[in-house]
Design a protein around this motif. Structure first.
Motif, PDB file in Angstrom:
ATOM      1  N   ASN A 134       0.822  -1.203   0.000  1.00  0.00           N
ATOM      2  CA  ASN A 134       0.000   0.000   0.000  1.00  0.00           C
ATOM      3  C   ASN A 134       0.860   1.258   0.000  1.00  0.00           C
ATOM      4  O   ASN A 134       0.570   2.227  -0.715  1.00  0.00           O
ATOM      5  CB  ASN A 134      -0.931  -0.006   1.220  1.00  0.00           C
ATOM      6  CG  ASN A 134      -1.992  -1.084   1.135  1.00  0.00           C
ATOM      7  OD1 ASN A 134      -2.365  -1.521   0.055  1.00  0.00           O
ATOM      8  ND2 ASN A 134      -2.480  -1.524   2.283  1.00  0.00           N
ATOM      9  N   ALA A 135       1.938   1.245   0.806  1.00  0.00           N
ATOM     10  CA  ALA A 135       2.841   2.397   0.826  1.00  0.00           C
ATOM     11  C   ALA A 135       3.495   2.598  -0.532  1.00  0.00           C
ATOM     12  O   ALA A 135       3.635   3.730  -1.019  1.00  0.00           O
ATOM     13  CB  ALA A 135       3.909   2.197   1.906  1.00  0.00           C
ATOM     14  N   HIS A 136       3.888   1.493  -1.162  1.00  0.00           N
ATOM     15  CA  HIS A 136       4.499   1.556  -2.495  1.00  0.00           C
ATOM     16  C   HIS A 136       3.527   2.140  -3.508  1.00  0.00           C
ATOM     17  O   HIS A 136       3.882   3.043  -4.289  1.00  0.00           O
ATOM     18  CB  HIS A 136       4.924   0.148  -2.909  1.00  0.00           C
ATOM     19  CG  HIS A 136       5.416   0.037  -4.319  1.00  0.00           C
ATOM     20  ND1 HIS A 136       6.590   0.605  -4.753  1.00  0.00           N
ATOM     21  CD2 HIS A 136       4.863  -0.578  -5.412  1.00  0.00           C
ATOM     22  CE1 HIS A 136       6.764   0.338  -6.045  1.00  0.00           C
ATOM     23  NE2 HIS A 136       5.724  -0.367  -6.456  1.00  0.00           N
ATOM     24  N   LEU A 201      11.672   2.506  -2.280  1.00  0.00           N
ATOM     25  CA  LEU A 201      12.134   1.844  -1.056  1.00  0.00           C
ATOM     26  C   LEU A 201      11.057   0.922  -0.486  1.00  0.00           C
ATOM     27  O   LEU A 201      11.350  -0.187  -0.027  1.00  0.00           O
ATOM     28  CB  LEU A 201      12.542   2.895  -0.024  1.00  0.00           C
ATOM     29  CG  LEU A 201      13.813   3.691  -0.335  1.00  0.00           C
ATOM     30  CD1 LEU A 201      14.022   4.783   0.697  1.00  0.00           C
ATOM     31  CD2 LEU A 201      15.027   2.780  -0.388  1.00  0.00           C
ATOM     32  N   ALA A 202       9.804   1.388  -0.528  1.00  0.00           N
ATOM     33  CA  ALA A 202       8.706   0.545  -0.043  1.00  0.00           C
ATOM     34  C   ALA A 202       8.567  -0.705  -0.899  1.00  0.00           C
ATOM     35  O   ALA A 202       8.292  -1.797  -0.383  1.00  0.00           O
ATOM     36  CB  ALA A 202       7.394   1.342  -0.046  1.00  0.00           C
ATOM     37  N   GLY A 203       8.772  -0.566  -2.206  1.00  0.00           N
ATOM     38  CA  GLY A 203       8.713  -1.730  -3.077  1.00  0.00           C
ATOM     39  C   GLY A 203       9.822  -2.732  -2.781  1.00  0.00           C
ATOM     40  O   GLY A 203       9.614  -3.951  -2.835  1.00  0.00           O
ATOM     41  N   VAL A 204      11.008  -2.225  -2.464  1.00  0.00           N
ATOM     42  CA  VAL A 204      12.123  -3.105  -2.115  1.00  0.00           C
ATOM     43  C   VAL A 204      11.797  -3.900  -0.851  1.00  0.00           C
ATOM     44  O   VAL A 204      11.978  -5.129  -0.797  1.00  0.00           O
ATOM     45  CB  VAL A 204      13.415  -2.286  -1.927  1.00  0.00           C
ATOM     46  CG1 VAL A 204      14.503  -3.137  -1.291  1.00  0.00           C
ATOM     47  CG2 VAL A 204      13.898  -1.740  -3.270  1.00  0.00           C
ATOM     48  N   GLY A 212      11.910 -12.592  -0.394  1.00  0.00           N
ATOM     49  CA  GLY A 212      13.238 -12.711   0.181  1.00  0.00           C
ATOM     50  C   GLY A 212      14.334 -12.121  -0.675  1.00  0.00           C
ATOM     51  O   GLY A 212      15.510 -12.179  -0.302  1.00  0.00           O
ATOM     52  N   HIS A 213      13.998 -11.544  -1.820  1.00  0.00           N
ATOM     53  CA  HIS A 213      14.992 -10.920  -2.682  1.00  0.00           C
ATOM     54  C   HIS A 213      14.291  -9.908  -3.592  1.00  0.00           C
ATOM     55  O   HIS A 213      13.062  -9.861  -3.665  1.00  0.00           O
ATOM     56  CB  HIS A 213      15.729 -11.963  -3.526  1.00  0.00           C
ATOM     57  CG  HIS A 213      14.959 -12.416  -4.729  1.00  0.00           C
ATOM     58  ND1 HIS A 213      13.825 -13.188  -4.621  1.00  0.00           N
ATOM     59  CD2 HIS A 213      15.154 -12.172  -6.053  1.00  0.00           C
ATOM     60  CE1 HIS A 213      13.349 -13.423  -5.835  1.00  0.00           C
ATOM     61  NE2 HIS A 213      14.121 -12.814  -6.721  1.00  0.00           N
ATOM     62  N   VAL A 214      15.084  -9.100  -4.289  1.00  0.00           N
ATOM     63  CA  VAL A 214      14.571  -8.116  -5.239  1.00  0.00           C
ATOM     64  C   VAL A 214      15.146  -8.426  -6.610  1.00  0.00           C
ATOM     65  O   VAL A 214      16.371  -8.580  -6.760  1.00  0.00           O
ATOM     66  CB  VAL A 214      14.951  -6.672  -4.835  1.00  0.00           C
ATOM     67  CG1 VAL A 214      14.419  -5.669  -5.855  1.00  0.00           C
ATOM     68  CG2 VAL A 214      14.410  -6.347  -3.454  1.00  0.00           C
ATOM     69  N   ASP A 215      14.292  -8.533  -7.605  1.00  0.00           N
ATOM     70  CA  ASP A 215      14.735  -8.813  -8.968  1.00  0.00           C
ATOM     71  C   ASP A 215      15.123  -7.495  -9.648  1.00  0.00           C
ATOM     72  O   ASP A 215      14.320  -6.861 -10.327  1.00  0.00           O
ATOM     73  CB  ASP A 215      13.617  -9.515  -9.749  1.00  0.00           C
ATOM     74  CG  ASP A 215      14.087  -9.960 -11.132  1.00  0.00           C
ATOM     75  OD1 ASP A 215      15.302  -9.843 -11.401  1.00  0.00           O
ATOM     76  OD2 ASP A 215      13.244 -10.404 -11.937  1.00  0.00           O
ATOM     77  N   TRP A 216      16.376  -7.089  -9.452  1.00  0.00           N
ATOM     78  CA  TRP A 216      16.831  -5.807  -9.990  1.00  0.00           C
ATOM     79  C   TRP A 216      16.923  -5.815 -11.511  1.00  0.00           C
ATOM     80  O   TRP A 216      17.028  -4.756 -12.129  1.00  0.00           O
ATOM     81  CB  TRP A 216      18.193  -5.454  -9.398  1.00  0.00           C
ATOM     82  CG  TRP A 216      18.155  -5.208  -7.923  1.00  0.00           C
ATOM     83  CD1 TRP A 216      18.610  -6.040  -6.947  1.00  0.00           C
ATOM     84  CD2 TRP A 216      17.616  -4.065  -7.250  1.00  0.00           C
ATOM     85  NE1 TRP A 216      18.383  -5.491  -5.702  1.00  0.00           N
ATOM     86  CE2 TRP A 216      17.785  -4.279  -5.857  1.00  0.00           C
ATOM     87  CE3 TRP A 216      17.008  -2.879  -7.692  1.00  0.00           C
ATOM     88  CZ2 TRP A 216      17.370  -3.356  -4.908  1.00  0.00           C
ATOM     89  CZ3 TRP A 216      16.590  -1.962  -6.747  1.00  0.00           C
ATOM     90  CH2 TRP A 216      16.772  -2.196  -5.378  1.00  0.00           C
ATOM     91  N   THR A 217      16.907  -7.003 -12.131  1.00  0.00           N
ATOM     92  CA  THR A 217      16.983  -7.062 -13.594  1.00  0.00           C
ATOM     93  C   THR A 217      15.617  -6.932 -14.252  1.00  0.00           C
ATOM     94  O   THR A 217      15.544  -6.853 -15.483  1.00  0.00           O
ATOM     95  CB  THR A 217      17.621  -8.398 -14.027  1.00  0.00           C
ATOM     96  OG1 THR A 217      16.825  -9.497 -13.560  1.00  0.00           O
ATOM     97  CG2 THR A 217      19.034  -8.525 -13.467  1.00  0.00           C
ATOM     98  N   ASP A 218      14.554  -6.915 -13.453  1.00  0.00           N
ATOM     99  CA  ASP A 218      13.218  -6.737 -14.011  1.00  0.00           C
ATOM    100  C   ASP A 218      13.117  -5.369 -14.682  1.00  0.00           C
ATOM    101  O   ASP A 218      13.569  -4.355 -14.145  1.00  0.00           O
ATOM    102  CB  ASP A 218      12.165  -6.861 -12.899  1.00  0.00           C
ATOM    103  CG  ASP A 218      10.758  -6.685 -13.427  1.00  0.00           C
ATOM    104  OD1 ASP A 218      10.191  -7.669 -13.916  1.00  0.00           O
ATOM    105  OD2 ASP A 218      10.236  -5.545 -13.345  1.00  0.00           O
TER     106      ASP A 218
END
Length: 302
Positions: A134-136, A201-204, A212-218
């Protein structure tokens, strides 16, 4: 190095902010050599230790079902960090003003509040995902809206500037003054930069709680990061570089920001990043609670 950082406690940054407040109070006693440099050093120390403490706190999750940055204590510290950053930015822009008397007591009050609510249990991962989602969503919506409002203000600025050069500003089509439109444009630039930063930051944190991780290549994530980098650069140019035509400069920066926004939105909507039916890249059992596993087994047995 990590072992040294683990020794950081709330006392470190609370004391740093307290020292800054005392140094600012010394302004009332007259000019003191080196006071301004000491304020800068102590604020950097306070912000660095504050960020490290929150990062280490987020990394040490108690229990598989406990959410990351999902307690009232965490959120109090995050609010204190946000206010401390705002104060530091304002101080750098206008070091001659005394705003520490208003910001720093609230910052330290929020830090004290984090102790008062520290006994409350954390939210689960599922609850944390919903909160940060929601914050994101809200932050990115505010940031996108601010870019669009700034774009419209920029278009009106260019139209009004064109009409003034041709002495047509007194016609029946009345627009706000160039000063008003330029001021609105700059405010939208600041609001959009802050909102997009908060949204990213909220999405991260949301992805860390969920997968458990962030797909930075998306592609959607990359374009969102690119939009934030551009907004930060545009805001820096706006506030630290002052050519003859300040208003027109802000307009051109905002028009370019709209282009980055369109690219970012296109990337989000054309990838699973912006769709509710996306599937995680890691085993969902890592973040499921025991109850949910029992239900899943029961459903499979039926």
């Amino acid at each position: 190095m990590l072992a040294i950082l683990r020794e950081i406690s709330v006392t470190c940054f609370f004391t740093s902010y307290l020292v800054v407040l005392v140094l600012e109070l010394l302004r009332l006693a007259g000019r003191i050599p080196g006071r301004g440099l000491a304020v800068l050093v102590m604020m950097v120390v306070g912000l660095f230790t504050h960020v490290c403490y929150i990062w280490l706190r987020a990394s040490a999750i108690d229990g598989a079902d406990a959410g990351m940055l999902a307690t009232w204590s965490d959120w109090s510290l995050l609010m204190a960090l946000a206010l401390a950053i705002f104060f530091f930015v304002f101080y750098l822009l206008r070091p001659d003003t005394i705003i520490s008397f208003f910001f720093l007591p609230v910052v330290m009050g929020l830090i004290a509040l984090s102790f008062a609510v520290g006994h409350l249990p954390p939210f689960t991962r599922t609850e944390a995902v919903e909160v940060w989602r929601n914050a994101h969503a809200v932050a990115m919506a505010v940031g996108s809206s601010a870019v669009l409002v700034g774009f419209l203000a920029g278009v009106m600025y260019l139209v009004q500037s064109w009409r003034l050069k041709r002495h047509r500003a007194g016609s029946s089509l009345r627009l706000p003054t160039l000063e008003t439109l330029g001021r609105l444009n700059r405010r939208c630039l600041v609001i959009s930069t802050i909102a997009v930063a908060i949204g990213l930051l909220a999405g991260v944190v949301m992805n860390l709680n969920r997968w458990g991780h962030v797909d930075w290549t998306d592609r959607g994530v990359l374009l969102s990061v690119l939009l934030l980098v551009w907004l930060l650069a545009a805001a820096s140019v706006e506030f630290f570089y002052a050519p003859a035509s300040r208003g027109r400069k802000a307009v051109y920066l905002t028009l370019a920001s709209l282009g980055f926004l369109v690219l970012a939105m296109g990337g989000v909507l054309s990838t699973p990043h912006g769709q509710s039916g996306e599937t995680p890249a890691v085993d969902s059992a890592v973040i499921e609670s025991p109850d949910s596993n029992i239900r899943s087994d029961g459903e499979r047995s039926l």
